[in-house]
Scaffold this motif. Structure first.
Motif, PDB file in Angstrom:
ATOM      1  N   LEU A  25       0.857  -1.189   0.000  1.00 43.47           N
ATOM      2  CA  LEU A  25       0.000   0.000   0.000  1.00 43.47           C
ATOM      3  C   LEU A  25       0.892   1.238   0.000  1.00 43.47           C
ATOM      4  N   VAL A  26       0.645   2.160  -0.936  1.00 42.01           N
ATOM      5  CA  VAL A  26       1.468   3.364  -1.090  1.00 42.01           C
ATOM      6  C   VAL A  26       0.567   4.590  -0.944  1.00 42.01           C
ATOM      7  N   VAL A  27       0.838   5.424   0.059  1.00 41.51           N
ATOM      8  CA  VAL A  27       0.015   6.620   0.298  1.00 41.51           C
ATOM      9  C   VAL A  27       0.935   7.818   0.513  1.00 41.51           C
ATOM     10  N   GLY A  28       0.511   8.971  -0.019  1.00 34.24           N
ATOM     11  CA  GLY A  28       1.354  10.163   0.072  1.00 34.24           C
ATOM     12  C   GLY A  28       0.610  11.366   0.574  1.00 34.24           C
ATOM     13  N   GLY A  29       0.020  11.280   1.767  1.00 33.22           N
ATOM     14  CA  GLY A  29      -0.743  12.408   2.276  1.00 33.22           C
ATOM     15  C   GLY A  29      -2.111  12.440   1.618  1.00 33.22           C
TER      16      GLY A  29
END
Length: 392
Positions: free
Chosen positions: A190-194
């Motif tokens: 899982l990749v999240v950036g704000g």
């Protein structure tokens, strides 16, 4: 049974300030209290507010722009303070709670002017500017980490380790434990950036995935939050690699995606760090390099020290370094599970309840309700009498 009270919350206009305020508001309302919240227009547009929460917008002023900007900010803060004093006199809160950000300042200054008890909550591992300014003027300081930079030593006796409130759906993930990971099973990333994604993650993560051995690529599934401008490029990169990937500008079902994940790559905002620790998910953090006081770098200190995460500065965040870490964690037996346990050891899942307990502890005892109601009635009667005298 706890006597019903009124509580006034004040928070800056970002999700990092507003979401903990919403969490506390919901807990206090569930306990039978009446709660109002002060912010700016931007803050009150952030979703997640309890339906019963009353909201107010007051002038705050942002201190920037040189001498002219400072004067404008001072005038706005002064006006906001006067309006907050009127609000406090009308709403009669037992306690005023600030969550940082300039919009919280007028209400905290008004609390001091009206001798109303006040508490501040700091979400980050560096005490923010507004909270630093008010630290010596409030009754208690709730913090989210064991180590807080720029914390005034003279205020040590006001300090309470509480944590950052997180959603109930996140706490439920903790209770369910880490998802099973078989030796040859699917590895879920899982990749999240704000709130809006981060281009650096869109650039580096697919390139790092491309460097993984084919046997691991065939086992990999990815969910990645991307900026709108990056989505099609990122999708094409994963498709070319034959990797099952889902890309979106905003992950609306984040708790379910976090429950699904074996490894998370993310920025290091306070809410994200708290949610990953509470859920017990290993992570690779890439702190936002332009955050105020570099607080994102310090937010991950406890998790990194415990072995639940690694932190890579953006200047050092490259495909080779990330690929090496993903490969080691995914292929070394038990590595992800152990890191998940270590991450969970840093979680403070009772933060919302503990913050509400702290705030309630500064409310006047029930006997004071009679005095306060009596005083309010007397003020109202005096006002009526004065109006009659003026009419005559």
């Amino acid at each position: 049974m706890t006597a019903t009270r009124h509580y006034l919350l004040a928070a800056g206009g970002t999700g990092g300030h507003m979401l903990p305020a919403y969490a506390l508001a919901g807990e206090l309302i569930a306990r039978g209290h009446r709660v109002a919240l002060v912010s700016d227009d931007r803050g009150l547009r952030i979703p997640g507010a309890p339906a019963e929460l009353e909201t107010h917008v007051l002038p705050a002023g942002r201190v920037h722009g040189g001498p002219v900007g400072w004067v404008k900010a001072a005038l706005a803060i002064r006006k906001g303070r006067a309006m907050a004093i009127d609000l406090i006199r009308d709403f009669d809160p037992a306690v005023v709670v600030g969550f940082g950000g300039y919009p919280s300042l007028p209400s905290l200054l008004a609390a001091r002017a009206t001798k109303t008890p006040s508490v501040i909550h700091e979400q980050n591992a560096v005490l923010g500017r507004t909270n630093r300014l008010m630290a010596g003027r409030v009754d208690a300081i709730a913090v989210a980490y064991h180590h807080i930079r720029r914390f005034p030593p003279a205020c040590a006796d006001k300090r309470h380790l509480i944590g950052n409130p997180v959603r109930e759906e996140i706490i439920a993930i903790r209770e369910d434990g880490y998802p099973p990971l078989l030796e040859d099973g699917i590895v879920r990333l899982l990749v999240v950036g704000g709130s809006l994604g981060a281009t650096v993650l869109s650039d580096v993560v697919p390139a790092a995935v491309a460097m993984l051995p084919r046997a691991l690529l065939d086992r990999l599934q990815v969910v990645q939050q991307c900026r709108e401008a990056d989505i099609e490029t990122v999708r094409a990169k994963y498709a070319a690699l034959g990797v099952a990937a889902e890309c979106a500008p905003y992950i609306t079902d984040f708790p379910e995606r976090l429950r699904w994940a074996h490894l998370v790559i993310a920025r290091a905002g306070a809410s994200t760090v708290a949610e990953l620790a509470c859920a017990g998910r290993p992570a690779v953090f890439v702190p936002y390099p332009h955050a105020m006081d570099d607080h994102q770098t310090y937010n991950v200190g406890d998790l990194v020290a415990a072995g639940g995460a690694i932190s890579i500065q953006q200047s050092d965040f490259n495909p080779a370094a990330l690929a090496k870490h993903i490969q080691r964690m995914a292929l070394e037996p038990g590595a992800l599970e152990e890191a998940a346990d270590r991450a969970a050891s840093c979680g403070l899942p009772d933060a919302t309840r503990d913050l509400a307990d702290l705030v309630e502890s500064f409310a006047a005892p029930p006997m004071m309700d009679v005095i306060r109601v009596g005083a309010s009635t007397q003020r109202a009667a005096s006002g009526v009498a004065a109006a009659r005298r003026e009419a005559n």
